[in-house]
Write an enzyme that holds these catalytic residues in place. Structure first.
Site, PDB file in Angstrom:
ATOM      1  N   LYS A 116       0.806  -1.209   0.000  1.00  0.00           N
ATOM      2  CA  LYS A 116       0.000   0.000   0.000  1.00  0.00           C
ATOM      3  C   LYS A 116       0.848   1.273   0.000  1.00  0.00           C
ATOM      4  O   LYS A 116       0.476   2.277  -0.607  1.00  0.00           O
ATOM      5  CB  LYS A 116      -0.940  -0.001   1.207  1.00  0.00           C
ATOM      6  CG  LYS A 116      -2.064  -1.032   1.116  1.00  0.00           C
ATOM      7  CD  LYS A 116      -2.996  -0.900   2.310  1.00  0.00           C
ATOM      8  CE  LYS A 116      -4.196  -1.839   2.189  1.00  0.00           C
ATOM      9  NZ  LYS A 116      -3.814  -3.236   2.292  1.00  0.00           N
ATOM     10  N   GLU A 200      -2.903   6.164   8.370  1.00  0.00           N
ATOM     11  CA  GLU A 200      -3.698   7.084   7.565  1.00  0.00           C
ATOM     12  C   GLU A 200      -4.714   7.814   8.427  1.00  0.00           C
ATOM     13  O   GLU A 200      -5.158   7.302   9.460  1.00  0.00           O
ATOM     14  CB  GLU A 200      -4.455   6.328   6.466  1.00  0.00           C
ATOM     15  CG  GLU A 200      -3.585   5.851   5.335  1.00  0.00           C
ATOM     16  CD  GLU A 200      -4.399   5.196   4.243  1.00  0.00           C
ATOM     17  OE1 GLU A 200      -3.815   4.948   3.180  1.00  0.00           O
ATOM     18  OE2 GLU A 200      -5.602   4.927   4.447  1.00  0.00           O
ATOM     19  N   HIS A 235     -14.269  -3.929   8.938  1.00  0.00           N
ATOM     20  CA  HIS A 235     -13.583  -3.673   7.668  1.00  0.00           C
ATOM     21  C   HIS A 235     -13.773  -4.795   6.643  1.00  0.00           C
ATOM     22  O   HIS A 235     -13.053  -4.856   5.652  1.00  0.00           O
ATOM     23  CB  HIS A 235     -12.084  -3.420   7.889  1.00  0.00           C
ATOM     24  CG  HIS A 235     -11.800  -2.353   8.905  1.00  0.00           C
ATOM     25  ND1 HIS A 235     -12.116  -1.023   8.703  1.00  0.00           N
ATOM     26  CD2 HIS A 235     -11.267  -2.418  10.150  1.00  0.00           C
ATOM     27  CE1 HIS A 235     -11.777  -0.319   9.769  1.00  0.00           C
ATOM     28  NE2 HIS A 235     -11.261  -1.135  10.660  1.00  0.00           N
ATOM     29  N   GLU A 275     -10.079   0.918  -5.304  1.00  0.00           N
ATOM     30  CA  GLU A 275     -10.934   1.232  -4.166  1.00  0.00           C
ATOM     31  C   GLU A 275     -10.662   2.644  -3.660  1.00  0.00           C
ATOM     32  O   GLU A 275      -9.506   3.049  -3.515  1.00  0.00           O
ATOM     33  CB  GLU A 275     -10.708   0.217  -3.047  1.00  0.00           C
ATOM     34  CG  GLU A 275     -10.988  -1.219  -3.481  1.00  0.00           C
ATOM     35  CD  GLU A 275     -11.071  -2.187  -2.319  1.00  0.00           C
ATOM     36  OE1 GLU A 275     -10.798  -1.771  -1.181  1.00  0.00           O
ATOM     37  OE2 GLU A 275     -11.412  -3.357  -2.553  1.00  0.00           O
ATOM     38  N   GLU A 293      -6.685   1.599  -2.241  1.00  0.00           N
ATOM     39  CA  GLU A 293      -5.841   0.505  -2.690  1.00  0.00           C
ATOM     40  C   GLU A 293      -6.397  -0.031  -4.001  1.00  0.00           C
ATOM     41  O   GLU A 293      -7.509   0.318  -4.406  1.00  0.00           O
ATOM     42  CB  GLU A 293      -5.790  -0.615  -1.651  1.00  0.00           C
ATOM     43  CG  GLU A 293      -7.130  -1.277  -1.374  1.00  0.00           C
ATOM     44  CD  GLU A 293      -7.029  -2.354  -0.311  1.00  0.00           C
ATOM     45  OE1 GLU A 293      -5.942  -2.899  -0.122  1.00  0.00           O
ATOM     46  OE2 GLU A 293      -8.054  -2.647   0.334  1.00  0.00           O
ATOM     47  N   ASN A 295      -7.075  -3.750  -5.885  1.00  0.00           N
ATOM     48  CA  ASN A 295      -7.065  -5.211  -5.840  1.00  0.00           C
ATOM     49  C   ASN A 295      -6.823  -5.727  -7.248  1.00  0.00           C
ATOM     50  O   ASN A 295      -7.654  -5.537  -8.140  1.00  0.00           O
ATOM     51  CB  ASN A 295      -8.402  -5.737  -5.307  1.00  0.00           C
ATOM     52  CG  ASN A 295      -8.547  -5.455  -3.823  1.00  0.00           C
ATOM     53  OD1 ASN A 295      -7.737  -5.887  -3.013  1.00  0.00           O
ATOM     54  ND2 ASN A 295      -9.569  -4.706  -3.463  1.00  0.00           N
ATOM     55  N   ARG A 297      -7.096  -8.337  -9.020  1.00  0.00           N
ATOM     56  CA  ARG A 297      -7.750  -9.636  -9.229  1.00  0.00           C
ATOM     57  C   ARG A 297      -9.238  -9.395  -9.378  1.00  0.00           C
ATOM     58  O   ARG A 297      -9.720  -8.265  -9.286  1.00  0.00           O
ATOM     59  CB  ARG A 297      -7.506 -10.545  -8.033  1.00  0.00           C
ATOM     60  CG  ARG A 297      -7.896  -9.889  -6.701  1.00  0.00           C
ATOM     61  CD  ARG A 297      -7.848 -10.829  -5.532  1.00  0.00           C
ATOM     62  NE  ARG A 297      -7.973 -10.157  -4.257  1.00  0.00           N
ATOM     63  CZ  ARG A 297      -9.094  -9.737  -3.707  1.00  0.00           C
ATOM     64  NH1 ARG A 297     -10.242  -9.892  -4.369  1.00  0.00           N
ATOM     65  NH2 ARG A 297      -9.111  -9.154  -2.532  1.00  0.00           N
TER      66      ARG A 297
END
Length: 666
Positions: A116, A200, A235, A275, A293, A295, A297
């Site tokens: 990240k 963050e 989350h 995202e 972030e 992903n 996939r």
């Protein structure tokens, strides 16, 4: 197009890939562990190869074994699904070195987004907005605590290699920082083999909106609109929808451009998701979203995007990996209606959503399609009779609905969830149903804290209706007959010459023992009584195995599932489970405040109290890891630790006695 592919995954996603491959005429090879020898994905595939023991590290993470299986069976490509090796760049390189095709992005693209901190630095360079925070390499706890002070609380500690909420901790006060950081590091190391974290700023009323992207080998990248994944618990996503409520064309275009630029910045190929964390304190704004972030996939929630675009994302993955250009341009895409996806898990809501295990003695879904577009779609990797094991993710199914409008799709989701029947293991089904009926969610007022704020309302249950308890007793005693029974002696089965026939049974209703007296009134009529309750009812079996319940002239169709020691009743969109108690058998152990039992199967990762130590109620005693998440077990009362019955790294089952307390002398 490929003629044969190997699927380096299991469960629902493996079944989903097999379905599309079969439609395209592509043969499939499954891989399986000892625990999955009879699994649904193994049965669906054309061929299957055993790759090791139940433990993930000894099976589904054995990249070399999986590549060897592909070569032995003549597969041309490997589809990783999601999880396991899907975002492992070393595996991608090994696949390609073996002369096979990896159905996904390049190793370089995965590396660019895999950590990240590095990903956010790259996004800043590409002009994509990023949440303020510290994304550097310094992992000294004191230094990071200083950075948190500079950023300003609340802050979010996030594993840099993380995903799925693992290795993530919300910290609201400086005093909590060090313990939260240590916990996040342990979970990150366990889940990803990398303990490094970043810090963050936490957006106080955040929404989680992601953009689906696709790229091909020729530099063409498109986005397929957004999904709102704000309904989360710890989350982890619970219900997703597409498109996002409150989205405007301007904000959609801005987020789409940012996502496409993010993908182009790393030369992205295949399916991916960018995202964003979004300010949900008011109307969505073009300057109110930040990169979180990517992903690299296919996502678990991809079916909602398939529903509104009319596309098969796995087919697009296969075509792009086979060297074909994307068949669509951005201007070709349109949003059609609205879609929702609810994740049905084996988990114990009453115990704080802990993962659950056990057999699926009864599993029934309403009329639906599987792995294809439809008004109601149910994607599942398990069947009735399968067992949810402690080794893998406890997902039972994804329930997806699609309608012309958000109201229509959400009403259909609520109705569909009310018709799902599961017995044998504990699930989050009723929680999902309550969430689908939540008034705030109904009007699109969503943010990532909604579940946390209203969890008590969402998890509370009304008392079990008396007729349901009585019906469970009749089912346990085997007293219900078919209304159209032709055997004349059945009408006299309960006849007594000296009095009305009666039966007795004891049920366990959610931990409460109920002893019922059943009085036979003749021809399927009964009176059930227990302390404080008395109900008269008629009940009989239908020809399809269901039951009919009649109380005060009102008839209701009821579904039943009867196992060796349990009766489940599905009535009015709710499910009720009753254990059968044999009063001649004494309890092996009485529950008390002197013992700490494992609330679910898991791994003991830390023991924080030794024999002889004095503890107060709420003090942490042990840490149990289940499904890659840490759960702290605390002292149920003040006392002294009499003995610790496990060691660190012990694997324990649900209900295992871990620690015993005793009173403090004096």
């Amino acid at each position: 197009m490929f003629t044969k592919i190997l699927i380096a995954n299991r469960g629902e996603i493996a079944c989903r890939i097999i379905t599309t491959a079969r439609r395209l005429g592509t043969r499939t090879v499954a891989v399986y562990s000892d625990a999955d020898a009879t699994a649904k994905h193994v049965a669906l595939a054309d061929e299957a190869v055993h790759i090791g023991a139940a433990v993930v590290a000894d099976s589904y993470l054995r990249g070399a074994m999986i590549i060897d299986a592909a070569l032995r069976t003549g597969a041309q490509a490997i589809h990783p699904g999601y999880g396991f090796l899907s975002e492992n760049p070393d595996f991608v390189e090994a696949v390609e070195a073996a002369g096979l095709v990896f159905i996904g992005p390049t190793a370089g693209a995965i590396r660019a987004m895999g950590l990240k901190d590095a990903a956010k630095a790259r996004m800043i360079k590409a002009g994509v907005p990023v949440v303020p925070g510290y994304h550097g390499a310094n992992q000294d706890a004191g230094f990071l605590a200083q950075q948190a002070d500079l950023i300003g609380y609340p802050v979010l500690i996030k594993a840099r290699a993380g995903g799925g909420g693992k290795g993530m901790r919300l910290v609201t006060h400086p005093d909590q920082f060090h313990s939260a950081f240590e916990s996040a590091q342990r979970e990150a190391q366990s889940s990803f083999g990398d303990p490094a974290c970043l810090i963050e700023k936490y957006i106080t009323q955040p929404r989680h909106i992601e953009i689906q992207v696709f790229g091909d080998a020729y530099g063409h990248v498109i986005h397929l609109f957004e999904r709102d994944c704000s309904l989360q618990r710890r989350h982890q996503k619970v219900i997703e929808e597409a498109p996002a409520p409150g989205m405007t064309e301007g904000v959609r275009a801005a987020m789409g451009r940012a996502a496409v630029e993010a993908a182009k910045a790393i030369g992205y190929r295949g399916a991916g998701t960018v995202e964003f964390i979004v300010d949900g304190s008011g109307p969505l704004r073009e300057d109110g979203f930040w990169f979180m972030e990517m992903n690299t996939r296919l996502q678990v929630e991809h079916p909602v995007s398939e529903a509104i675009t009319g596309l098969d994302f796995v087919e697009l993955q296969l075509r792009v990996a086979a060297g074909e250009p994307l068949p669509l341009r951005q201007e070709d895409l349109r949003i059609n209606g609205w879609a929702f996806e609810a994740r049905l898990y084996a988990e114990d809501v009453a115990k704080g959503f802990l993962p659950a295990t056990g057999p699926l003695d009864h599993l029934v879904f309403p009329p639906s399609v599987a792995f294809a577009r439809g008004g109601v779609r149910v994607d599942s990797g398990v069947r009735q009779g399968d067992v949810i094991s402690p080794w893998y993710d406890p997902m039972i199914a994804k329930v997806i609905t699609h309608g012309d409008s958000r109201v229509a799709a959400l009403n259909l989701l609520a109705d569909t969830l009310a018709r799902v029947q599961v017995a044998g293991t504990t699930t989050n089904l009723e929680f999902l149903a309550a969430l689908a009926r939540h008034p705030g969610f109904a009007v699109g007022a969503v943010d990532t804290d909604l579940i946390g704020r209203d969890v008590q309302m969402l998890t509370s249950r009304a008392p079990v209706p008396d007729p349901v308890t009585a019906l469970a007793a009749l089912a346990a005693l085997g007293l219900m007959q078919a209304r159209s029974a032709t055997d004349p002696w059945e009408h006299f089965a309960a006849w007594r010459g000296w009095s009305q026939a009666e039966d007795f049974v004891t049920l366990d209703a959610g931990g409460t023992q109920i002893s019922l007296r059943i009085l036979h009134l003749g021809k399927g009529r009964f009176r059930a009584s227990w302390p404080g309750h008395d109900v008269e009812l008629s009940a009989w079996r239908n020809s399809d195995g269901s039951a009919m319940l009649e109380v005060d002239g009102l008839r209701t169709r009821v579904e039943l599932a009867i196992a060796a020691k349990r009766v489940s009743v599905f009535h009015g969109g709710q499910s009720y489970s009753f254990g059968l108690i044999d009063l001649l058998i004494a309890d092996a152990e009485q529950a008390s405040g002197d013992t700490v039992l494992a609330p679910m199967p898991g791994l003991v990762t830390a023991i924080m109290a030794e024999a002889g130590a004095r503890v107060q109620k709420g003090d942490p005693l042990l840490i149990l890891e289940a499904m890659k998440m840490e759960h702290v077990l605390t002292a149920p009362r003040d006392g002294k630790v009499a003995e610790v019955l496990v060691r660190a790294r012990d694997q324990v089952s649900d209900g295992t006695l871990l620690l015993r307390l005793e009173a403090v002398d004096g």
